[in-house]
Every structure is written in structure tokens, then in C-alpha cells.
Motif scaffolding. Structure first.
Motif, PDB file in Angstrom:
ATOM      1  N   THR A 174     -18.716 -37.566 -67.970  1.00 12.39           N
ATOM      2  CA  THR A 174     -17.941 -36.384 -68.336  1.00 12.39           C
ATOM      3  C   THR A 174     -16.694 -36.767 -69.116  1.00 12.39           C
ATOM      4  OG1 THR A 174     -18.678 -35.321 -66.290  1.00 12.39           O
ATOM      5  CG2 THR A 174     -16.761 -34.358 -67.367  1.00 12.39           C
ATOM      6  N   ARG A 179     -13.010 -35.287 -70.017  1.00 12.13           N
ATOM      7  CA  ARG A 179     -12.023 -34.290 -69.581  1.00 12.13           C
ATOM      8  C   ARG A 179     -10.823 -34.396 -70.511  1.00 12.13           C
ATOM      9  NH1 ARG A 179      -9.294 -34.839 -63.793  1.00 12.13           N
ATOM     10  NH2 ARG A 179     -11.309 -34.079 -63.109  1.00 12.13           N
ATOM     11  N   ARG A 204      -7.683 -27.286 -69.459  1.00 10.74           N
ATOM     12  CA  ARG A 204      -8.561 -28.445 -69.299  1.00 10.74           C
ATOM     13  C   ARG A 204      -9.951 -28.055 -69.789  1.00 10.74           C
ATOM     14  NH1 ARG A 204      -9.615 -30.423 -63.310  1.00 10.74           N
ATOM     15  NH2 ARG A 204      -7.634 -31.468 -63.616  1.00 10.74           N
ATOM     16  N   GLU A 249     -13.877 -29.721 -69.740  1.00 10.98           N
ATOM     17  CA  GLU A 249     -14.761 -30.747 -69.214  1.00 10.98           C
ATOM     18  C   GLU A 249     -16.122 -30.568 -69.871  1.00 10.98           C
ATOM     19  OE1 GLU A 249     -14.732 -30.499 -64.940  1.00 10.98           O
ATOM     20  OE2 GLU A 249     -12.626 -31.108 -64.842  1.00 10.98           O
TER      21      GLU A 249
END
Length: 179
Positions: free
Chosen positions: A74, A76, A96, A98
Motif C-alpha cells: 500500500t 499512503r 490521506r 491509500e
């Protein structure tokens, strides 16, 4: 929730290695629902909506992330107010994103609430386990500050902040990995 001494050690070790001086602990203690508790609270986990970075849109930051080492795990990306009181502080991020990691180059769009000074931190959790793994995970920050292995702290906001006007600000960051 206070950082444990293990989390602090991991954060310092990552800063020292130059791999991930993001100040992100292995577990971000405040879930999105708790962070976005009021209308005046701008913290959100958002989708990567590139329309928010189209011509005439804004204010927003279009972040080109270079050097993603693997198409697994992932990515971020977080945007913070460009103040020392908020930069890399747990739960102080504004937005944020992701996403599943894609090797090479990725682009994200981080909207911001108004013109001002901001700083961006990016983390690649290679195995997607939600923990900071010293040997595999990577990170980057706005302005690509150099990281001195003898300075165990995170780069200060003076090295990472930049101005955003009413439109879209484009920046590029380069991922750093220990391996």
C-alpha cells in the motif's frame, strides 16, 4: 494514544536509515471516523480523485511519487499543515490517500482546505501489513530532504513545507528504501 517506545525506536531507526522518516507509527491510533468527527475537522481518508487536480481546480497538491519499488502493498500519502506543531504528528494530517502500490511512478491528488503552507509525507507499506518494516518499507517527503544517518530525528517542517495558492500545486517526491 501515546507512541510506545518500540514505535518511537522504529520511527527513529527509519529516519536514521533514510528509508522512512515519516513519523508514522506502525499503527495510526485514530480511525478515520474518530478523526473526521466534526465539520471543522478536515482530516479524511479520501479516494484519489484526480479531477480535484484538473486545470481550474484547487486548492490541491498533485504529487508525483517516483521510485516505487514494487507493485505490492500500500502507498499512503498524507498532507499536513506546514507548521512544526502539526508536521508528522499523529492524527494531525488533513487528508490521506491509500492505494495499492504500483512499481515505478504513481500520482495522487491531495486537496487542501485553503491556500497556505503544507507538507506531504508518503509511505510504502510493501507487504501491506500495516506495520513499519525496517528492511522493506519506504517513504518520501515533499522537497525530498536529505536524511543524515547520524541525525536520528525527522526532517523539520522548514525542509518539507511549500506554498499552495488557489490552484493546483504540482510536486514530485522520490521514494527511499533501506534495501
Amino acid at each position: 494514544m501515546a507512541l510506545t517506545s518500540r514505535s518511537k525506536t522504529l520511527t527513529c531507526a527509519l529516519a536514521a536509515s533514510g528509508a522512512l522518516a515519516l513519523g508514522l507509527s506502525a499503527a495510526d491510533p485514530a480511525p478515520a471516523a474518530a478523526q473526521a468527527s466534526s465539520k471543522s475537522d478536515y482530516r479524511n481518508i479520501i479516494a484519489n480523485n484526480m479531477r480535484a487536480c484538473a486545470p481550474g481546480a484547487g486548492p490541491a497538491i498533485r504529487v508525483t511519487i517516483n521510485g516505487v519499488k514494487a507493485s505490492r502493498g500500500t502507498i499512503r500519502a498524507q498532507v499536513y499543515n506546514g507548521t512544526s506543531a502539526e508536521w508528522l504528528e499523529t492524527g494531525k494530517w488533513l487528508n490521506r490517500i491509500e492505494l495499492p502500490a504500483r512499481a515505478g511512478r504513481m500520482t495522487v491528488c491531495l486537496p487542501v482546505p485553503a491556500r497556505g503552507s503544507y507538507a506531504v509525507a508518503v509511505r510504502h507499506d510493501v507487504n501491506g501489513n500495516g506495520s513499519t518494516d525496517l528492511r522493506s518499507d519506504g517513504g518520501a517527503m515533499s522537497n525530498n530532504p536529505s536524511i543524515n544517518i547520524f541525525n536520528l530525528g525527522k526532517p523539520g517542517v522548514d525542509k518539507t513545507r511549500f506554498a499552495v495558492g488557489d490552484g493546483v500545486r504540482a510536486i514530485a517526491v522520490t521514494m527511499k528504501y533501506m534495501n
